[in-house]
Design a protein around this motif. Structure first.
Motif, PDB file in Angstrom:
ATOM      1  N   GLY A  13      10.829 -25.562 -54.492  1.00  0.00           N
ATOM      2  CA  GLY A  13       9.923 -24.349 -54.747  1.00  0.00           C
ATOM      3  C   GLY A  13      10.038 -22.872 -53.826  1.00  0.00           C
ATOM      4  N   MET A  14      10.911 -23.076 -52.889  1.00  0.00           N
ATOM      5  CA  MET A  14      11.262 -21.638 -52.267  1.00  0.00           C
ATOM      6  C   MET A  14      11.459 -20.691 -52.859  1.00  0.00           C
ATOM      7  SD  MET A  14      14.972 -22.467 -50.268  1.00  0.00           S
ATOM      8  CE  MET A  14      14.661 -21.263 -49.151  1.00  0.00           C
ATOM      9  N   PRO A  15      11.307 -19.474 -52.600  1.00  0.00           N
ATOM     10  CA  PRO A  15      11.407 -18.238 -53.306  1.00  0.00           C
ATOM     11  C   PRO A  15      13.000 -17.989 -53.420  1.00  0.00           C
ATOM     12  CG  PRO A  15      10.123 -17.642 -51.344  1.00  0.00           C
ATOM     13  CD  PRO A  15      10.534 -19.303 -51.583  1.00  0.00           C
ATOM     14  N   GLY A  16      13.376 -17.567 -54.597  1.00  0.00           N
ATOM     15  CA  GLY A  16      14.847 -17.368 -55.060  1.00  0.00           C
ATOM     16  C   GLY A  16      14.895 -15.754 -55.671  1.00  0.00           C
ATOM     17  N   HIS A  17      16.158 -15.693 -56.133  1.00  0.00           N
ATOM     18  CA  HIS A  17      16.351 -14.253 -56.678  1.00  0.00           C
ATOM     19  C   HIS A  17      15.329 -14.387 -57.929  1.00  0.00           C
ATOM     20  CE1 HIS A  17      18.279 -11.035 -58.871  1.00  0.00           C
ATOM     21  NE2 HIS A  17      18.551 -10.506 -57.741  1.00  0.00           N
ATOM     22  N   PRO A  18      14.672 -13.290 -58.415  1.00  0.00           N
ATOM     23  CA  PRO A  18      14.152 -13.381 -59.638  1.00  0.00           C
ATOM     24  C   PRO A  18      14.865 -13.576 -60.759  1.00  0.00           C
ATOM     25  CG  PRO A  18      13.387 -11.284 -58.300  1.00  0.00           C
ATOM     26  CD  PRO A  18      14.508 -12.101 -57.786  1.00  0.00           C
ATOM     27  N   GLY A  19      14.191 -14.344 -61.477  1.00  0.00           N
ATOM     28  CA  GLY A  19      15.179 -14.689 -62.936  1.00  0.00           C
ATOM     29  C   GLY A  19      16.052 -15.976 -62.734  1.00  0.00           C
ATOM     30  N   ASP A  20      16.404 -16.184 -61.466  1.00  0.00           N
ATOM     31  CA  ASP A  20      17.187 -17.348 -61.446  1.00  0.00           C
ATOM     32  C   ASP A  20      16.711 -18.770 -61.227  1.00  0.00           C
ATOM     33  OD1 ASP A  20      19.531 -15.485 -61.337  1.00  0.00           O
ATOM     34  OD2 ASP A  20      19.975 -15.963 -58.754  1.00  0.00           O
ATOM     35  N   PRO A  21      17.361 -19.864 -61.296  1.00  0.00           N
ATOM     36  CA  PRO A  21      16.631 -21.229 -61.017  1.00  0.00           C
ATOM     37  C   PRO A  21      15.841 -21.328 -60.022  1.00  0.00           C
ATOM     38  CG  PRO A  21      18.875 -21.510 -61.907  1.00  0.00           C
ATOM     39  CD  PRO A  21      18.851 -20.115 -61.627  1.00  0.00           C
ATOM     40  N   GLN A  22      14.607 -21.941 -60.098  1.00  0.00           N
ATOM     41  CA  GLN A  22      13.925 -22.242 -58.708  1.00  0.00           C
ATOM     42  C   GLN A  22      14.494 -23.412 -57.905  1.00  0.00           C
ATOM     43  OE1 GLN A  22      11.085 -21.054 -57.265  1.00  0.00           O
ATOM     44  NE2 GLN A  22      11.829 -19.319 -58.523  1.00  0.00           N
ATOM     45  N   VAL A  23      14.319 -23.755 -56.726  1.00  0.00           N
ATOM     46  CA  VAL A  23      14.904 -24.770 -55.878  1.00  0.00           C
ATOM     47  C   VAL A  23      13.907 -25.805 -56.390  1.00  0.00           C
ATOM     48  CG1 VAL A  23      15.014 -25.793 -53.783  1.00  0.00           C
ATOM     49  CG2 VAL A  23      15.591 -23.388 -54.198  1.00  0.00           C
ATOM     50  N   ALA A  24      14.666 -27.047 -56.722  1.00  0.00           N
ATOM     51  CA  ALA A  24      13.621 -28.063 -57.163  1.00  0.00           C
ATOM     52  C   ALA A  24      14.377 -29.451 -56.362  1.00  0.00           C
ATOM     53  CB  ALA A  24      13.896 -28.624 -58.666  1.00  0.00           C
ATOM     54  N   VAL A  43      19.585 -26.107 -57.449  1.00  0.00           N
ATOM     55  CA  VAL A  43      19.257 -24.654 -56.944  1.00  0.00           C
ATOM     56  C   VAL A  43      20.294 -23.838 -57.413  1.00  0.00           C
ATOM     57  CG1 VAL A  43      20.037 -26.074 -54.807  1.00  0.00           C
ATOM     58  CG2 VAL A  43      20.330 -23.491 -54.888  1.00  0.00           C
ATOM     59  N   GLY A  44      19.733 -22.464 -57.806  1.00  0.00           N
ATOM     60  CA  GLY A  44      20.605 -21.525 -58.209  1.00  0.00           C
ATOM     61  C   GLY A  44      21.375 -20.879 -57.057  1.00  0.00           C
ATOM     62  N   SER A  45      22.342 -20.242 -57.176  1.00  0.00           N
ATOM     63  CA  SER A  45      23.510 -19.607 -56.243  1.00  0.00           C
ATOM     64  C   SER A  45      22.891 -18.732 -55.163  1.00  0.00           C
ATOM     65  CB  SER A  45      24.645 -19.513 -56.722  1.00  0.00           C
ATOM     66  OG  SER A  45      24.512 -18.407 -57.701  1.00  0.00           O
ATOM     67  N   HIS A  46      21.775 -18.095 -55.696  1.00  0.00           N
ATOM     68  CA  HIS A  46      21.119 -17.091 -54.800  1.00  0.00           C
ATOM     69  C   HIS A  46      19.665 -17.674 -54.261  1.00  0.00           C
ATOM     70  CE1 HIS A  46      23.876 -14.711 -56.807  1.00  0.00           C
ATOM     71  NE2 HIS A  46      23.882 -13.842 -56.020  1.00  0.00           N
ATOM     72  N   SER A  47      19.472 -18.826 -54.041  1.00  0.00           N
ATOM     73  CA  SER A  47      18.399 -19.290 -53.350  1.00  0.00           C
ATOM     74  C   SER A  47      18.628 -19.636 -51.696  1.00  0.00           C
ATOM     75  CB  SER A  47      18.090 -20.760 -54.106  1.00  0.00           C
ATOM     76  OG  SER A  47      18.023 -20.755 -55.256  1.00  0.00           O
ATOM     77  N   GLY A  48      17.153 -18.796 -51.282  1.00  0.00           N
ATOM     78  CA  GLY A  48      17.110 -19.017 -49.707  1.00  0.00           C
ATOM     79  C   GLY A  48      18.355 -18.499 -49.143  1.00  0.00           C
ATOM     80  N   THR A  49      19.118 -18.960 -47.931  1.00  0.00           N
ATOM     81  CA  THR A  49      20.065 -18.129 -47.464  1.00  0.00           C
ATOM     82  C   THR A  49      21.641 -18.504 -48.044  1.00  0.00           C
ATOM     83  OG1 THR A  49      18.849 -18.538 -45.156  1.00  0.00           O
ATOM     84  CG2 THR A  49      21.238 -17.785 -45.120  1.00  0.00           C
ATOM     85  N   GLY A 134      32.093  -6.016 -41.155  1.00  0.00           N
ATOM     86  CA  GLY A 134      32.809  -7.132 -41.648  1.00  0.00           C
ATOM     87  C   GLY A 134      31.849  -8.165 -42.542  1.00  0.00           C
ATOM     88  N   LEU A 135      30.508  -7.989 -42.281  1.00  0.00           N
ATOM     89  CA  LEU A 135      29.514  -8.654 -43.260  1.00  0.00           C
ATOM     90  C   LEU A 135      28.455  -8.054 -43.288  1.00  0.00           C
ATOM     91  CD1 LEU A 135      29.203 -12.461 -43.606  1.00  0.00           C
ATOM     92  CD2 LEU A 135      27.310 -11.130 -43.168  1.00  0.00           C
ATOM     93  N   VAL A 136      27.478  -7.860 -44.460  1.00  0.00           N
ATOM     94  CA  VAL A 136      26.242  -7.415 -44.592  1.00  0.00           C
ATOM     95  C   VAL A 136      25.396  -8.298 -44.833  1.00  0.00           C
ATOM     96  CG1 VAL A 136      24.782  -5.503 -45.666  1.00  0.00           C
ATOM     97  CG2 VAL A 136      27.044  -5.137 -45.091  1.00  0.00           C
ATOM     98  N   GLY A 137      24.076  -8.543 -44.348  1.00  0.00           N
ATOM     99  CA  GLY A 137      23.177  -9.406 -44.483  1.00  0.00           C
ATOM    100  C   GLY A 137      21.785  -8.881 -44.804  1.00  0.00           C
ATOM    101  N   THR A 138      20.713  -9.373 -45.438  1.00  0.00           N
ATOM    102  CA  THR A 138      19.569  -8.579 -45.532  1.00  0.00           C
ATOM    103  C   THR A 138      18.581  -9.834 -45.524  1.00  0.00           C
ATOM    104  OG1 THR A 138      18.163  -7.308 -46.917  1.00  0.00           O
ATOM    105  CG2 THR A 138      19.691  -8.674 -48.231  1.00  0.00           C
ATOM    106  N   ASP A 139      17.338  -9.376 -45.490  1.00  0.00           N
ATOM    107  CA  ASP A 139      16.045 -10.002 -45.698  1.00  0.00           C
ATOM    108  C   ASP A 139      15.605 -10.349 -47.056  1.00  0.00           C
ATOM    109  OD1 ASP A 139      15.159  -7.540 -45.280  1.00  0.00           O
ATOM    110  OD2 ASP A 139      13.470  -8.251 -43.918  1.00  0.00           O
ATOM    111  N   ALA A 140      16.238  -9.440 -48.056  1.00  0.00           N
ATOM    112  CA  ALA A 140      15.657  -9.111 -48.991  1.00  0.00           C
ATOM    113  C   ALA A 140      16.477 -10.231 -50.205  1.00  0.00           C
ATOM    114  CB  ALA A 140      15.975  -7.930 -49.935  1.00  0.00           C
ATOM    115  N   PRO A 141      15.963 -10.743 -51.308  1.00  0.00           N
ATOM    116  CA  PRO A 141      16.647 -11.527 -52.073  1.00  0.00           C
ATOM    117  C   PRO A 141      18.114 -11.092 -52.535  1.00  0.00           C
ATOM    118  CG  PRO A 141      14.781 -11.070 -53.079  1.00  0.00           C
ATOM    119  CD  PRO A 141      14.732 -10.102 -51.854  1.00  0.00           C
TER     120      PRO A 141
END
Length: 153
Positions: A13-24, A43-49, A134-141
């Motif tokens: 149930g962790m948050p993921g990108h809106p509209g993507d499959p939820q983690v189960a 899991v959708g490929s945009h879940s969690g880290t 070389g890489l960009v990260g964010t705390d947003a989905p």
């Protein structure tokens, strides 16, 4: 040098990108009943880290398995892009430019954007690209939203 592990623990149930499959996470075998444990993970490929590979937006782009693991470890800076007085939808390009100027980004280093959910506009994405991270990260989905200017750049 100090190391930071940015991984989030994968959990049901962790948050993921809106509209993507939820983690189960579903236990399908247990020690008590079966003598061993097995968990089905959906899991959708945009879940969690997660990492976006170029293939995410470019049909002929590289996939993550084409990058060596060393590409994911390196020096970097945290750039505080949290808007003063609240969180608007987009990071102000002027704020991002000023904060990048204040940081000491090593050549090809990582930029971690502290946004509290704010996203990049095309102008802000261009400012970020000028820093040549070389890489960009964010705390947003995600870095941005449709029409995905940061992803396209």
């Amino acid at each position: 040098m100090e190391f930071f592990d940015l991984r989030l623990t994968l959990r049901d149930g962790m948050p993921g990108h809106p509209g993507d499959p939820q983690v189960a996470l579903t236990r399908v075998r247990s020690h008590d009943a079966d003598g061993y444990e097995v968990t089905q993970i959906c899991v959708g490929s945009h879940s969690g880290t997660h990492l976006d590979a170029p293939r995410h937006f470019l049909p002929g782009g590289a996939t993550l398995d084409q990058y060596p693991i060393q590409r994911l470890v390196g020096p970097g800076v945290i750039v505080d892009c949290r808007p003063p007085g609240g969180t608007p939808r987009l990071i102000a390009p002027s704020l991002l430019a000023a904060r990048l100027k204040q940081s000491t980004l090593p050549a090809g280093g990582f930029v971690l954007l502290w946004t509290e959910g704010a996203l990049l506009s095309e102008e802000a994405a261009r400012i970020l690209l000028e820093a040549s991270p070389g890489l960009v990260g964010t705390d947003a989905p995600s870095l941005d939203e449709e029409p995905y200017p940061a992803h396209q750049l």
